[in-house]
Structures are given as structure tokens and as C-alpha cells.
Design an enzyme around this catalytic site. Structure first.
Site, PDB file in Angstrom:
ATOM      1  N   ARG A  72       0.837  -1.195   0.000  1.00  0.00           N
ATOM      2  CA  ARG A  72       0.000   0.000   0.000  1.00  0.00           C
ATOM      3  C   ARG A  72       0.872   1.245   0.000  1.00  0.00           C
ATOM      4  O   ARG A  72       1.955   1.260   0.570  1.00  0.00           O
ATOM      5  CB  ARG A  72      -0.895   0.017   1.240  1.00  0.00           C
ATOM      6  CG  ARG A  72      -2.116  -0.881   1.115  1.00  0.00           C
ATOM      7  CD  ARG A  72      -2.999  -0.769   2.342  1.00  0.00           C
ATOM      8  NE  ARG A  72      -2.333  -1.280   3.525  1.00  0.00           N
ATOM      9  CZ  ARG A  72      -1.802  -0.547   4.471  1.00  0.00           C
ATOM     10  NH1 ARG A  72      -1.871   0.770   4.412  1.00  0.00           N
ATOM     11  NH2 ARG A  72      -1.210  -1.108   5.498  1.00  0.00           N
ATOM     12  N   TYR A 213      -1.462  -3.326  -6.959  1.00  0.00           N
ATOM     13  CA  TYR A 213      -1.156  -4.201  -5.830  1.00  0.00           C
ATOM     14  C   TYR A 213      -2.163  -4.113  -4.674  1.00  0.00           C
ATOM     15  O   TYR A 213      -2.497  -3.017  -4.224  1.00  0.00           O
ATOM     16  CB  TYR A 213       0.239  -3.866  -5.279  1.00  0.00           C
ATOM     17  CG  TYR A 213       0.758  -4.945  -4.364  1.00  0.00           C
ATOM     18  CD1 TYR A 213       1.477  -6.026  -4.871  1.00  0.00           C
ATOM     19  CD2 TYR A 213       0.486  -4.925  -3.004  1.00  0.00           C
ATOM     20  CE1 TYR A 213       1.917  -7.037  -4.040  1.00  0.00           C
ATOM     21  CE2 TYR A 213       0.923  -5.927  -2.163  1.00  0.00           C
ATOM     22  CZ  TYR A 213       1.644  -6.979  -2.688  1.00  0.00           C
ATOM     23  OH  TYR A 213       2.077  -7.987  -1.868  1.00  0.00           O
ATOM     24  N   LYS A 222      -9.409  -2.463   1.642  1.00  0.00           N
ATOM     25  CA  LYS A 222      -9.156  -1.317   2.531  1.00  0.00           C
ATOM     26  C   LYS A 222      -9.986  -0.097   2.127  1.00  0.00           C
ATOM     27  O   LYS A 222     -10.456   0.643   2.980  1.00  0.00           O
ATOM     28  CB  LYS A 222      -7.675  -0.953   2.524  1.00  0.00           C
ATOM     29  CG  LYS A 222      -6.756  -2.108   2.849  1.00  0.00           C
ATOM     30  CD  LYS A 222      -7.005  -2.668   4.230  1.00  0.00           C
ATOM     31  CE  LYS A 222      -6.110  -3.866   4.468  1.00  0.00           C
ATOM     32  NZ  LYS A 222      -6.084  -4.325   5.841  1.00  0.00           N
ATOM     33  N   HIS A 242     -10.310  -2.903  11.466  1.00  0.00           N
ATOM     34  CA  HIS A 242      -9.200  -3.726  10.947  1.00  0.00           C
ATOM     35  C   HIS A 242      -8.951  -4.856  11.954  1.00  0.00           C
ATOM     36  O   HIS A 242      -7.960  -4.858  12.671  1.00  0.00           O
ATOM     37  CB  HIS A 242      -7.970  -2.825  10.805  1.00  0.00           C
ATOM     38  CG  HIS A 242      -6.842  -3.415  10.009  1.00  0.00           C
ATOM     39  ND1 HIS A 242      -5.535  -2.973  10.135  1.00  0.00           N
ATOM     40  CD2 HIS A 242      -6.807  -4.381   9.054  1.00  0.00           C
ATOM     41  CE1 HIS A 242      -4.755  -3.647   9.301  1.00  0.00           C
ATOM     42  NE2 HIS A 242      -5.496  -4.501   8.640  1.00  0.00           N
ATOM     43  N   SER A 264      -1.014  -3.887  10.325  1.00  0.00           N
ATOM     44  CA  SER A 264      -0.643  -4.719   9.192  1.00  0.00           C
ATOM     45  C   SER A 264       0.636  -5.504   9.504  1.00  0.00           C
ATOM     46  O   SER A 264       1.589  -4.954  10.059  1.00  0.00           O
ATOM     47  CB  SER A 264      -0.405  -3.840   7.961  1.00  0.00           C
ATOM     48  OG  SER A 264      -1.589  -3.119   7.689  1.00  0.00           O
ATOM     49  N   CYS A 266       1.216  -7.780  11.692  1.00  0.00           N
ATOM     50  CA  CYS A 266       1.496  -7.958  13.123  1.00  0.00           C
ATOM     51  C   CYS A 266       0.746  -9.144  13.721  1.00  0.00           C
ATOM     52  O   CYS A 266       0.576  -9.227  14.939  1.00  0.00           O
ATOM     53  CB  CYS A 266       1.190  -6.687  13.895  1.00  0.00           C
ATOM     54  SG  CYS A 266       2.352  -5.365  13.522  1.00  0.00           S
ATOM     55  N   ASP A 289      -8.892 -10.184   8.678  1.00  0.00           N
ATOM     56  CA  ASP A 289      -8.426  -8.803   8.430  1.00  0.00           C
ATOM     57  C   ASP A 289      -9.443  -7.713   8.759  1.00  0.00           C
ATOM     58  O   ASP A 289      -9.065  -6.659   9.231  1.00  0.00           O
ATOM     59  CB  ASP A 289      -8.000  -8.672   6.959  1.00  0.00           C
ATOM     60  CG  ASP A 289      -7.104  -7.470   6.698  1.00  0.00           C
ATOM     61  OD1 ASP A 289      -6.132  -7.277   7.461  1.00  0.00           O
ATOM     62  OD2 ASP A 289      -7.375  -6.716   5.750  1.00  0.00           O
ATOM     63  N   ARG A 386       2.529 -11.885  -0.824  1.00  0.00           N
ATOM     64  CA  ARG A 386       1.213 -12.265  -0.289  1.00  0.00           C
ATOM     65  C   ARG A 386       0.634 -13.465  -1.020  1.00  0.00           C
ATOM     66  O   ARG A 386       0.964 -13.724  -2.180  1.00  0.00           O
ATOM     67  CB  ARG A 386       0.230 -11.094  -0.435  1.00  0.00           C
ATOM     68  CG  ARG A 386       0.640  -9.832   0.333  1.00  0.00           C
ATOM     69  CD  ARG A 386      -0.207  -9.611   1.544  1.00  0.00           C
ATOM     70  NE  ARG A 386       0.326  -8.542   2.400  1.00  0.00           N
ATOM     71  CZ  ARG A 386      -0.238  -8.172   3.547  1.00  0.00           C
ATOM     72  NH1 ARG A 386      -1.328  -8.756   3.975  1.00  0.00           N
ATOM     73  NH2 ARG A 386       0.290  -7.216   4.283  1.00  0.00           N
TER      74      ARG A 386
END
Ligand code: GTP
Ligand code: SPV
Ligand code: MN
Length: 601
Positions: A72, A213, A222, A242, A264, A266, A289, A386
Site C-alpha cells: 500500500r 497491488y 481497505k 481492521h 498490518s 502484526c 483482516d 502475499r
């Protein structure tokens, strides 16, 4: 192709965008397997995708993005509200009229030489009471295939939509092709200064340009499910967060639903698919997520996962750290920026299996242990590589993961990556203190966002995703607490990432995190007392179930210590952070800061 809808607003919008972007062709996506297969084959043929070995990784594909387009782009992400003060200090703002002018010029002719896809998608089960419909227009077949996995796509969505409202999401990779030109197997995107990830909250409109991406391009994720939805949620009295969602079942068969907000990269995906190491406890995954939550008829907070797949961090995913994620990607998955091995399977750092060599994420020949000119190890996979995998493929997916009305949340968990100071677990004394804990959560940098270094405050793991003023966001959390009253989830804060001075993890983490969750459940049930500390309730000696775990007493002491002077040393940073929120900082937050400081003396 004739349009498979009579929705006037949708037809007019598609016509308008076709005229602006000037694609060679327009395709309405039906969400079918045939559509997916055809698009994938096209990308394999053009050299953009690699088909992985059918026996080892059935129906799976690998993509290499441009090295400039790997995560991002927060510094190119905008909340273009009519008034700047409505975007607040955590967002970039440009006047919406000005941004539309800039972006319209970029969109003009941007799809020349390409096909424009119209993707009807539902966030949440199609037609569900908490679900929402979006339409993404994109010139990327990679985006279409990812959206097939990450959301519910297709004709059924258009039928449910009828003449109703949808959230328009416009996306272009920003690389028109001249007549006869092709991508030549290169990932198309625009340079950083031409990338814009734009949100127009008053219109519930998303415009994204220049990146192919993840969160920049899969606009249901998002952009819609967090930035636009958080704004709608504030106006309508619900929450878009989130957060992972999981169900934990005790040996007695009692179910607990936990939603956890970690920044993100974590550990949301890890915790969501946790394999408990304590006897008799079972964990099932609902989402990894995003959580959309509404107050139900019984006054409790009900959560759904608006997504249908996982877009998870690949490096570090192993049979030891996350066996259920590995099982989820066994087939029918898309991989981005990993190593393609010599025998045509996938590999990444800390996958827990040997790799003799292959092609790295940049497309170069690669062998483990290779070093660059300075002697640094060359990573085969990008740290933010990813996988995209269907949630239904997760062996521990909860039977109720698609329940349209959601599951009632008992526990909220906040956390982040802190090698020092923050103990393993503590519990808020009240909802208001829980809001304070979430708001002050901080984490060390990860590879999931391009422009972040050092320690940063990441309120509720939502800093890059709050679609409005952060002060108003805190006020909304307090207001939700008032509505929920004694039915509000209990709030906890965890830190799996403590290290000792020689850099070793103090806590084993992963499956052993179930021990901490068990303590939370016992707290919620009123089964165990707790120690009152200046920062909150903490486990009494012996209440954390450490059966079968070999953890040195001094490590445990360190993990459960409240180092008052270390917390006080952060007061200055706390004040400047709260100050940065500005005049919209709620009085209730100020009261929490004052109470916190007083408890620490
Ligand atoms: P986004 O998808 O970016 O929102 O992130 P996420 O929160 O889902 O991240 P994910 O679960 O993929 O985080 C992966 C990283 O967290 C890896 O580096 C893991 O090794 C690390 N991690 C997860 N759980 C633990 C844990 O309990 N202990 C330690 N030490 N590391 C962990
Ligand atoms: C995150 O960065 O929090 C993600 C990945 O979940 S992305 O969808 O790319 O934003
Ligand atoms: Mn995320």
C-alpha cells in the site's frame, strides 16, 4: 456484450467511465469459474503469470509485481472530503474538485489497448443485513481474479442489487498501451508520483490510479470495507474495523467470539487460525483482516467478515507458525512476489521447508544463502509477498463464518509489535479505558506499508484506514460504548513481540497465544481474579495456563512486569500524540490520559 443489469445509475456510470477511459473492450464479470480460468490463461500466455506445478499446487499461479509496486502507498492515499477538517490529521487531503480534475486527466484514455472489466461484488454474504454491494471497474485481469477469491463476485450480486445503491470503485493500473504494444510480461503500473488512491466520502466513491497491488487495487478491501465503510459506520451507528474474528470453544463447550486489531503484518492472520496448545480448547477462523459490526436485537455487538478470502503475508508462514494458512493455500491460490522454485512450486523465507533454488520475486535466478555486493543476504521473496486464498479452504474455518447476521463479540483485543516495555497482556478497567488502549496502540515498522519507519502510534490498527477525522473516530468508539452498555465486549491489550537484550523472543507466541486467550475468557466469565496494576488488570501468578510450556521464570517475570519508569518515559510522546489529534480530541480521552498518568504516579 449487453449489460446484465437495468440499474440506471450503474449503466450511466459504466457508460461515463467507458467514454473517459476509452478501453478497447468492456466485459461484465459473471464470477464464474470459466471466467477465472480464461483470464488466468490469458495472463499465463502473456507472461504475467506463472502456472505452478499442477500436482504440487493445483490451479495456482504466481505473479511478480513491479519492484515499485509491492505494498500500500500511504503517502499517495487521500480522503478527499469537502472540508479538510473532516479528513483530520491522519489522512492526506486534497480538495475533491481539484483531485477529480487531476485524476480525470490521468483517467482520460488510460485504458487504451486494454479490456475494461465491470466487477459486481458483495462485501459480506450476498443479500445479508450487514453486507454491502460495490462495483469495481478495472483494467487489470489480476484484480478480477483476486476479487473472485476475496469477495463474492457475479450475476447473483447484480440480481440482489436490482435498482438499489452500490459503491462505485474505479481502478486503473495507469498504463495505456499504444496500438500493437503489449505489457510483454511486465506488471503494468504508473510511477509513484502518478499513483492516487482516492476516497470521496460524501459520495461513497473510490478512485484508484496507478497501482495494481493489494489494498491499492482490490478496492473492496481497505478502500471500501475500511475507509468508506468506517465513515458510513460512524454516520449509521455501527463499526468497520481492521480486526480478525475468531471463535474459541472451551473444553466445556462454551463459545467465545474474539475480534482483534493488530496493525498490518502484526499477526492477525496467525491469531485468526491459531491452533491452541492447551488441551480441550478449539479455535475456528471467521475472518483474518476486517470486521463489520452492528448492534443486534439483543443489544450485543454482532460481527461479520465482509471478505471471502485471505490476502495474507507469505514470508514467515510455516507449518510451525501457521499450519492452517499453509493448508489454505494448498490449491486454487494466487501468489504474488514469492520465489518460484526450480520444480515450479512456491517458496518464501521462513516457510520451514528447504529450497534448492529458483527464481526470486524480481525474476532473477536465486539460491538460498546468496549475498549482494555488501554481503547482505538476498531475500527470495519480498517481505510483503502475499497469498490470495479462498477462506472456505481453511481447515479451521468456522461453520458460521458466512452467517449473514454475524457472531456476538465477547472480547476486543488490541496490540502491536513492541520489543520492549509493553507486557504480554493486560485488561482495561472499563470500556473507556479500552478505547484509550486501542487509541494509544503502537507498533514497530513492518513491510506492509511503503513509507513508515520506526515506532508509530496506530490507533485500533486503523491509522491508514480511518476514512474521517481520528478525533471523531475516537468519539464514535465512546458513543458505541454508551449504546452497548454492559453488553460491550471486554477490552484487552497484548504484545507477543517482547525480546530480551540479546534479541530472543521472550514469549513463544503462535499456538501458545491460546494461553493468553484462555485467561481472557476466564476473566469474561468471572472465573479468575486479577492483579490491579497502574495500566490495567493483569494475570495473577498461576492463572496463566503454562502447562507443558518450558518458559524460564525470569522471562515470565519480564513478560508480566509493569515497568513504571519505562511507561512514564513515554508520557511526552503520549502528550504529543494526543495533541496531534487537535481540537476534536474527546474530553473522555483526555480524562483517560489523566487517569492513566495518575495511576502511574
Ligand atoms: P495484514 O494482512 O497486513 O493486515 O497483517 P496481519 O496482521 O494479518 O499479519 P500476519 O498475521 O500475516 O503477520 C505476520 C507476521 O507476524 C509474521 O512476521 C509472523 O511471524 C508474526 N507473528 C504472528 N504471530 C506471532 C507471534 O505470536 N509471535 C511472534 N514472535 N511473531 C508473530
Ligand atoms: C494490510 O496492509 O493491512 C493488508 C494488505 O491487509 S493490503 O490489502 O495490501 O492493504
Ligand atoms: Mn490488513
Amino acid at each position: 456484450m449487453s449489460a446484465p443489469t437495468k440499474n440506471k445509475k450503474l449503466l450511466a456510470w459504466v457508460e461515463e467511465i467507458t467514454a473517459l477511459c476509452k478501453p478497447d473492450a468492456v466485459v461484465w464479470c459473471d464470477g464464474s469459474k470459466a471466467e477465472y480460468d480464461t483470464l488466468m490463461q490469458g495472463m499465463v500466455d502473456s507472461g504475467l503469470a506463472t502456472k505452478l506445478d499442477e500436482a504440487k499446487r493445483p490451479n495456482s499461479f504466481h505473479f511478480r509485481s513491479d519492484p515499485s509496486d509491492v505494498a500500500r502507498v500511504e503517502n499517495r492515499t487521500y480522503i478527499a472530503s469537502l472540508k479538510e477538517e473532516d479528513a483530520g490529521p491522519t489522512n492526506n487531503w486534497i480538495d475533491p474538485a481539484e483531485l477529480k480534475k487531476t485524476m480525470t486527466a490521468l483517467y482520460d484514455g488510460c485504458m487504451k489497448g486494454r479490456t475494461m472489466y465491470v466487477i459486481p461484488f458483495s462485501m459480506g454474504p450476498v443479500g445479508g443485513p450487514i453486507s454491502k454491494i460495490g462495483i469495481e471497474i478495472t483494467d487489470s485481469a489480476y484484480v478480477v481474479c483476486n476479487m473472485h477469491i476475496m469477495t463474492r463476485v457475479g450475476t447473483k450480486v447484480l440480481e440482489t442489487l436490482g435498482d438499489g445503491e452500490f459503491i462505485p470503485c474505479l481502478h486503473s493500473v495507469g498504463k495505456p498501451l499504444a496500438p500493437g504494444e503489449s505489457d510483454n510480461g511486465q506488471w503494468p503500473c504508473a510511477p509513484l508520483d502518478k499513483k492516487y488512491i482516492a476516497h470521496f466520502p460524501e459520495e461513497n466513491l473510490i478512485w484508484s490510479y496507478g497501482s495494481g497491488y493489494g489494498g491499492n487495487a482490490l478496492l473492496g478491501k481497505k478502500c471500501l470495507a475500511l475507509r468508506i465503510a468506517s465513515n458510513m459506520a460512524r454516520n449509521e451507528g455501527w463499526m468497520a474495523e481492521h480486526m480478525l474474528i475468531l471463535r474459541l470453544t472451551s473444553p466445556e463447550g462454551k463459545q467465545f467470539h474474539i475480534a482483534a486489531a493488530f496493525p498490518s503484518a502484526c499477526g492477525k492472520t496467525n491469531l485468526a487460525m491459531l491452533q491452541p496448545t492447551i488441551a480441550g480448547w478449539k479455535c475456528e477462523c471467521i475472518g483474518d483482516d476486517i470486521s463489520w459490526m452492528k448492534i443486534g436485537p439483543d443489544g450485543r455487538l454482532y460481527a461479520i467478515n465482509p471478505e471471502a478470502g485471505f490476502f495474507g503475508v507469505a514470508p514467515g508462514t510455516s507449518a510451525a507458525s501457521n499450519p492452517m494458512a499453509l493448508a489454505s493455500v494448498r490449491a486454487n491460490s494466487i501468489f504474488t512476489n514469492c520465489v518460484v522454485t526450480d520444480d515450479n512450486d512456491i517458496w518464501w523465507e521462513d516457510m520451514g521447508v528447504e529450497c534448492s533454488g529458483g527464481t526470486d520475486w524480481k525474476g532473477k535466478p536465486w539460491k538460498p544463502g546468496m549475498v549482494d555486493a555488501e554481503g547482505n543476504k538476498i531475500k527470495g521473496a519480498h517481505p510483503n509477498a502475499r497469498f490470495t486464498a479462498p477462506a472456505a479452504q481453511c481447515p479451521v474455518v468456522c461453520p458460521d463464518w458466512e452467517a449473514p447476521q454475524g457472531v456476538a463479540i465477547d472480547i476486543f483485543v488490541f496490540g502491536g509489535r513492541r520489543t520492549k516495555v509493553m507486557p504480554l497482556v493486560h485488561q482495561a478497567y472499563s470500556w473507556d479505558q479500552g478505547v484509550y488502549m486501542g487509541a494509544t496502540a503502537a507498533s514497530e515498522a513492518t513491510a506492509a506499508a511503503l513509507d513508515v519507519k520506526g515506532l508509530r502510534r496506530d490507533p485500533m490498527a486503523m491509522k491508514p484506514f480511518i476514512g474521517y477525522h481520528v478525533g471523531d473516530y475516537f468519539a464514535h468508539w465512546f458513543a458505541m460504548g454508551d449504546k452497548l452498555g454492559d453488553k460491550a465486549p471486554k477490552c484487552f491489550y497484548v504484545n507477543w513481540f517482547r525480546k530480551n537484550d540479546s534479541g530472543k523472543w521472550l514469549w513463544p507466541g503462535f499456538g501458545d497465544n491460546s494461553r493468553v486467550l484462555k485467561w481472557m475468557c476466564e476473566r469474561v466469565e468471572g472465573k479468575v481474579e486479577a492483579v490491579e496494576t497502574p495500566i490495567g488488570f493483569m494475570p495473577k501468578a498461576g492463572d496463566l495456563d503454562l502447562t507443558g510450556l518450558d518458559i524460564p521464570a525470569e522471562d515470565l517475570a519480564e513478560l508480566l512486569k509493569v515497568d513504571v519508569s519505562a511507561f512514564k518515559a513515554e508520557f511526552e510522546d503520549l502528550d504529543s500524540y494526543m495533541g496531534s489529534v487537535g481540537s476534536k480530541l474527546p474530553e473522555r480521552m483526555k480524562a483517560q490520559v489523566a487517569a492513566y498518568k495518575q495511576r502511574l504516579g
